[in-house]
Design an enzyme around this catalytic site. Structure first.
Site, short mmCIF file in Angstrom:
data_model
loop_
_atom_site.label_atom_id
_atom_site.label_comp_id
_atom_site.label_asym_id
_atom_site.label_seq_id
_atom_site.Cartn_x
_atom_site.Cartn_y
_atom_site.Cartn_z
N HIS A 4 0.83 -1.21 0.00
CA HIS A 4 0.00 0.00 0.00
C HIS A 4 0.86 1.26 0.00
CE1 HIS A 4 -3.78 -2.16 1.76
NE2 HIS A 4 -3.64 -2.32 0.47
N ARG A 23 -13.68 4.32 -18.28
CA ARG A 23 -14.09 3.10 -17.59
C ARG A 23 -15.43 3.38 -16.90
NH1 ARG A 23 -8.74 4.12 -15.91
NH2 ARG A 23 -7.18 2.78 -16.89
N ARG A 74 -16.11 2.75 -22.77
CA ARG A 74 -16.16 1.28 -22.73
C ARG A 74 -17.40 0.83 -21.96
NH1 ARG A 74 -11.31 -1.66 -19.73
NH2 ARG A 74 -12.49 -0.98 -17.91
N GLU A 132 -7.99 -7.78 -26.00
CA GLU A 132 -7.35 -8.08 -24.71
C GLU A 132 -7.27 -9.56 -24.41
OE1 GLU A 132 -9.60 -6.09 -21.62
OE2 GLU A 132 -11.41 -6.19 -22.82
N ASN A 150 -2.79 -4.79 -20.62
CA ASN A 150 -2.71 -5.39 -19.28
C ASN A 150 -3.28 -6.81 -19.30
OD1 ASN A 150 -1.94 -2.79 -18.83
ND2 ASN A 150 -3.53 -2.29 -17.37
N ASP A 151 -4.53 -6.94 -19.75
CA ASP A 151 -5.14 -8.27 -19.80
C ASP A 151 -4.51 -9.13 -20.90
OD1 ASP A 151 -7.01 -8.74 -17.77
OD2 ASP A 151 -8.42 -7.35 -18.66
N ARG A 195 -1.34 -10.86 -13.39
CA ARG A 195 -0.60 -9.60 -13.24
C ARG A 195 -0.67 -9.04 -11.83
NH1 ARG A 195 -4.54 -5.22 -14.69
NH2 ARG A 195 -6.41 -6.20 -15.52
N CYS A 224 -4.74 1.21 -25.12
CA CYS A 224 -5.19 1.89 -23.90
C CYS A 224 -4.66 1.22 -22.63
CB CYS A 224 -6.72 1.95 -23.86
SG CYS A 224 -7.53 0.34 -23.89
#
Length: 836
Positions: free
Chosen positions: A458, A565, A601, A695, A718-719, A729, A766
């Site tokens: 964190h 998003r 999206r 993705e 990312n995906d 990930r 993106c």
């Protein structure tokens, strides 16, 4: 109720949909750290006893209680998630601690609407807290009414064996001298507990007329055994000889007071360079300045003879003050729409009402401890348990507990934050906590360095968000550096230089001045187009999750929104947003962007991102389950409503719709057909552009076919990275290897761009790779014409584009596809297009 002496069938304590524990929206419960169990999303407002038994614990705020069944199984029933924030309001307990209750008896009433409005979730837990002895087997139910059969609880086979053999005379004992430095405190006690749990025999430790079971962490610590004390170990059962041998070894192995490295800490490289400590980068940056060591609070010896009621009141008052401080921090985070900071401190608020933590502290006070010592010992016991579980996520949670230890102790001891940092100080500490970081950031610390900690903690997240250079896992040597010594923190390379020369200091200052000047220049040019040296225009857009973030993106020079998003509208609430609320939210984003286009999206939830009001089937592997566009297959009404809202924004020509997690052409065709039908229904003459996210590998391999029917393609790296590399990930041990510059990913990006080009479609990126300046020339070379990045990086990425030659990028990028690894690609990129 009973099937035999050891097995029983639990009746449902609530009515509503049944959830597997792993789908509960709380990491500690979902991980099983509190024990096995399940959950119910309640539709009624009363909690009933699942079986006959005795109430052995009632939470101070009335939102949870524990029942011990007649066979010994202990069941925690916890209504809602983060319901501690209600401070008992909305809960009416119908039983007291110690009460004998019957199956089906009402135990509690609660205000369903209030919890739904004010708390994270209504999902309520039924946890078997002694699941090391008992096994809970849920019945295959999707929904249940209170009183109906819900699950079976039976003694585990090993435990049953233990019961049988414990009536035998097989026993063994031995005396042993404790060699653990500091005695049997949290860490050694955790080792003893873990050792005892490996055997079926009953094991106990005896000292000074008191005894404790070896598998009870709190019990062991409560014996007050010091270094050098002699104790007696007794074992009774079939494997008593082996258990005794293992426990004697565990008790006599010297464990010093050297810092324990959490499971989540990143591996630290050896310090081979003289005058340099090597750690791991948690947040990049280069700074120099005086070192300031931040010490933890040390308590004086406890004199005993305290009034228990007075000490409990002290602790209650301190806890409430800290809760108030955390709520203020939460409110500020919500106002700034800082979701990461909000999640961290929401977790802290939940931990402050953890029953195990509060009960341990309360019992210690009732046995004569002062409030500060009781709180410290309770925290240390819980930390030892979390670290002993061997799960990185829970090991990191121990740092959150230490944060709460420090915060509450400061209040109990009257120690407000009075640290005065020298100008430009670099703060060193054993391990900083999130609240430490916020305080130090407010006092303009120049950088942070820690002996321990992990790059995924964190604190690391908060440091990156605040642009504060931070290095973790430097080792205990960092705590020996004299106060005030001038050092250089090269966080990007994980280095702390202990004795930099005057020339090195001057060099660092020059580098920083150059970087700051360049950032200023980039910002002044951020609103201008990003054209390569040979005249190709690259659109640099922004990834956002609200109209407020869209405004920041516009101010930072974004050419448009490359990804809105929409999940921000759907999460952390009990009911779905209606069509009107959605339309207003989408319109606000368009309005914030002037005359620029906005790609929105459609909702991407399901799988590992559950909504309380949208119950979906329990899945063994949620990342591969009902995610993104697949949700429309089971809940077409949700997507229908969202499409209606999107079609009503103005001007519609500036709105582009993006579909997530598409893997088949038919999925795209079905949505396109539905979009056409809605346009007719709403009497619209124009239709917004419809794009597909790439993705999953299947979408990249089918890019040409998808491009035939889509208006554009947008790559979510990312995906795509985790699905292509088969690496989670978010996995602490693998995250560093999930690199989107892997040649396999580059091949999929190249194939996507080639397929889109055959139909004249443009391709954007993106994912996080778009924000990596090292990747910019590669993406341009492979055929990408739009990069959607985090708003603060717009100026930097545009500047990077302006220094590139698109033709050279195309020529050199193709050669990268034949390299062997992401590391090799990065080295080649640095050689071809060095970052200045």
């Amino acid at each position: 109720m009973s099937n035999n002496n050891n097995a029983l069938t639990l009746g449902a304590p609530l009515s509503g949909p049944v959830l597997a524990l792993g789908n509960v929206p709380d990491e500690v419960f979902a991980s099983g750290a509190m024990g096995d169990g399940l959950a119910i999303d309640p539709l009624n407002d009363s909690l009933y006893a699942p079986c006959d038994g005795e109430i052995i614990h009632v939470a101070r705020t009335g939102h949870a209680l524990t029942l011990r069944a007649q066979n010994g199984a202990e069941l925690l029933m916890h209504v809602g998630i983060d319901t501690v924030e209600l401070n008992g309001e909305g809960f009416a307990l119908l039983v007291k601690n110690g009460a004998q209750v019957s199956k089906g008896q009402a135990l509690m009433q609660f205000d369903l609407d209030r919890i739904a409005r004010q708390c994270k979730s209504l999902v309520s837990l039924i946890i078997l807290t002694n699941s090391e002895r008992f096994e809970l087997t849920p019945l295959p139910l999707r929904s249940v009414k209170h009183g109906e059969p819900l699950a079976r609880v039976a003694l585990r086979s090993g435990a049953a064996l233990q019961t049988a053999v414990d009536n035998s005379v097989a026993q063994a004992s031995a005396n042993v001298r404790i060699t653990h430095r500091g005695g049997l405190h949290a860490r050694p006690a955790a080792l003893i507990r873990k050792t005892a749990q490996a055997f079926s025999s009953q094991t106990q430790l005896h000292f000074a007329g008191k005894s404790a079971a070896c598998d009870s962490l709190i019990g062991l610590m409560g014996l007050g055994i010091g270094e050098g004390d002699e104790v007696c170990v007794t074992c009774r059962g079939k494997d008593c000889a082996a258990a005794l041998q293992a426990l004697v070894a565990a008790l006599s192995v010297a464990i010093g007071e050297e810092p324990h490295t959490p499971m989540a800490a990143a591996p630290r490289r050896a310090n081979t360079e003289v005058g340099v400590l090597q750690g791991v980068c948690a947040a990049p940056g280069l700074v120099c300045g005086p070192l300031f060591r931040l010490s933890t609070i040390e308590l004086p010896a406890d004199t005993g003879n305290h009034c228990a009621d007075e000490q409990l009141q002290r602790l209650d008052a301190a806890l409430e003050q800290v809760r108030g401080e955390i709520r203020t921090t939460l409110d500020l985070a919500r106002q700034r729409r800082n979701a990461e900071e909000e999640d961290i401190f929401a977790a802290h608020l939940a931990l402050l009402e953890d029953p195990a933590l509060l009960d341990t502290a309360t019992r210690a006070i009732e046995h004569g401890s002062a409030a500060p010592h009781a709180w410290r010992d309770a925290i240390q016991a819980q930390c030892a348990v979390l670290l002993g579980l061997g799960k990185p996520l829970l090991a990191e949670r121990s740092n959150d507990l230490r944060d709460l230890q420090q915060r509450v102790l400061r209040v109990l001891l009257g120690e407000a934050w009075h640290v005065e940092l020298p100008a430009g100080a670099i703060v060193s500490a054993h391990e900083l906590t999130p609240s430490d970081l916020l305080q130090l950031s407010a006092q303009h610390a120049a950088g942070l360095c820690m002996a321990e900690g992990g790059a995924t903690s964190h604190v690391a997240i908060l440091a990156r968000g605040k642009g504060l250079p931070c290095v973790v896992a430097l080792g205990a040597e960092v705590l020996d550096v004299p106060q005030g010594q001038r050092v250089v923190l090269d966080a990007a390379n994980g280095r702390l230089e202990l004795a930099p020369s005057a020339a090195r200091h001057a060099e660092v200052e020059r580098i920083r001045d150059t970087q700051n000047l360049r950032r200023q220049e980039q910002q002044t040019q951020a609103r201008l187009p990003a054209n390569t040296r040979d005249g190709m225009t690259i659109e640099v857009a922004a990834n956002v999750a609200s109209s407020a973030e869209a405004q920041v993106a516009f101010e930072n020079g974004a050419d448009g929104i490359g990804l809105l998003r929409t999940e921000f509208l759907f999460v952390d609430r009990r009911t779905a947003p209606d069509e009107q609320e959605q339309r207003q939210a989408y319109q606000a984003v368009l309005d914030a962007m002037g005359d620029k286009s906005v790609i929105i999206r459609t909702i991407d939830v399901g799988g590992d991102k559950q909504l309380d009001y949208l119950p979906l089937p329990v899945e063994a592997n949620p990342v591969l389950g009902l995610r993104g566009i697949r949700l429309a297959q089971v809940r077409p009404d949700v997507l229908d409503q969202q499409l209606r809202a999107l079609l009503q924004v103005s001007p519609l020509a500036r709105c582009r719709i993006l579909l997530p997690m598409v893997s088949e052409v038919d999925e795209l065709l079905q949505i396109r057909q539905r979009l056409d039908e809605l346009c007719v229904e709403l009497q619209l003459t124009q239709r917004p552009e419809l794009g597909v996210m790439i993705e999953v590998p299947a979408a990249a391999l089918m890019a040409e076919q998808l491009a035939r029917h889509a208006d554009f393609l947008s790559i979510g790296t990312n995906d795509l990275s985790q699905y292509t590399l088969a690496m989670d990930r978010d996995h602490a041990g693998l995250a560093a290897r999930v690199d989107a510059l892997h040649p396999a990913l580059l091949r999929l990006i190249a194939q996507t761009c080639a397929g889109a080009a055959k139909h004249g479609r443009w391709v954007g990126v993106c994912g996080a790779l778009a924000s990596d300046p090292l990747a910019t020339p590669v993406l341009i070379g492979l055929g990408v014409s739009e990069l959607s990045v985090s708003p603060p990086q717009i100026g930097e990425i545009k500047d990077r584009v302006r220094h590139l030659d698109a033709a050279q990028c195309r020529q050199l990028s193709l050669g990268l596809l034949d390299l062997s690894s992401a590391k090799a690609v990065r080295q080649a990129c640095q050689h071809h297009w060095p970052l200045s």
